[in-house]
Design an enzyme around this catalytic site. Structure first.
Site, PDB file in Angstrom:
ATOM      1  N   HIS A  42       7.032   5.112  -4.877  1.00  0.00           N
ATOM      2  CA  HIS A  42       6.668   4.420  -3.640  1.00  0.00           C
ATOM      3  C   HIS A  42       5.187   4.059  -3.689  1.00  0.00           C
ATOM      4  CE1 HIS A  42       5.265   8.504  -2.942  1.00  0.00           C
ATOM      5  NE2 HIS A  42       4.374   7.952  -2.119  1.00  0.00           N
ATOM      6  N   HIS A 123      -1.430   1.921  -4.800  1.00  0.00           N
ATOM      7  CA  HIS A 123      -1.003   2.379  -6.123  1.00  0.00           C
ATOM      8  C   HIS A 123       0.365   3.039  -6.032  1.00  0.00           C
ATOM      9  CE1 HIS A 123      -2.782   5.956  -4.300  1.00  0.00           C
ATOM     10  NE2 HIS A 123      -1.963   6.658  -5.079  1.00  0.00           N
TER      11      HIS A 123
END
Length: 182
Positions: A42, A123
Site C-alpha cells: 500500500h 512510497h
C-alpha cells in the site's frame, strides 16, 4: 493494544495484479530485508497510530466527505528510507495524490488527531530491515487510483495483517469540483 483501541492508517491499496508483479520483480532483485507480503502492499496517506475504536464513525464520515479526482500513479524509483525500508516511489507524484494526502491530513487535524509532523513522502514499502542502501530506477509499476481505504493493522502469528475497515471512491475524471486539481 487493547480491544478498545485500533492501529489505523489511511492508504492507497495496491491492486492484486500490480502487487504480484511488484513482488515478482522485488524477489528477482534479491533485496535485503523482510519482504512485505503482496496483500499488505500500500501507499500510506496518513498514519493515525493507536486510536480508540469509538473514533471509527468520525473517521468514516470524514473520509466520505473528501472530494478528490482519480489519478494515475506510477512507481518508478527504488529508494531506502529510514532504517532499512526499501521502497518504490513515484519520480513525479501526481498533484491529485498530494492534494488527497493534504486534504486528509487537514481534516484529521480538524478532528484533533495529531499526526506525524514529517512531510508527506509517497512510497510503497517492499522490504523492512534491509541493511543495504539502494537508490535508482525500477520498472514502472502503475495503476489508476480510484479509491482510498482506512486500514487496521492486526498482529498475527504470521506477522502484520492489514484489514480494510472502509473504502471511498475518488471522483471519476471528467467530473468537476471547485478548487480540486484534475
Amino acid at each position: 493494544m487493547s480491544e478498545s483501541t485500533l492501529r489505523l492508517f489511511f492508504a492507497l491499496p495496491c491492486p492484486p495484479e500490480q502487487a504480484t508483479a511488484i513482488c515478482r520483480w522485488r524477489d528477482e532483485q534479491a533485496l535485503q530485508g523482510r519482504p512485505v507480503p503482496p496483500q499488505n502492499l500500500h501507499l500510506t496517506l496518513a498514519f493515525l497510530g493507536v486510536q480508540p475504536a469509538d473514533c471509527l464513525d468520525g473517521l468514516q464520515r470524514l473520509a466520505a466527505d473528501l472530494d478528490c479526482p482519480a489519478f494515475e500513479l506510477t512507481l518508478d524509483r527504488l529508494i531506502t528510507l529510514g532504517k532499512g525500508f526499501i521502497c518504490l516511489q513515484p519520480s513525479a507524484p501526481p498533484p491529485a495524490l498530494d492534494y488527497l494526502a493534504a486534504a486528509l491530513r487537514a481534516q484529521l487535524a480538524a478532528l484533533g488527531l495529531v499526526l506525524d509532523s514529517r512531510p508527506f513522502l509517497p512510497h510503497l514499502t517492499l522490504t523492512r530491515h534491509g541493511h543495504e542502501r539502494v537508490h535508482g530506477h525500477s520498472p514502472a509499476f502503475g495503476w489508476t487510483v480510484d479509491r482510498f481505504v482506512l486500514f487496521v493493522s492486526e498482529t498475527t502469528a504470521q506477522g502484520a495483517r492489514y484489514r480494510e475497515l472502509g473504502s471511498w471512491p475518488l471522483r471519476a475524471s471528467g467530473t468537476t469540483a471547485a478548487a480540486v486539481p484534475d
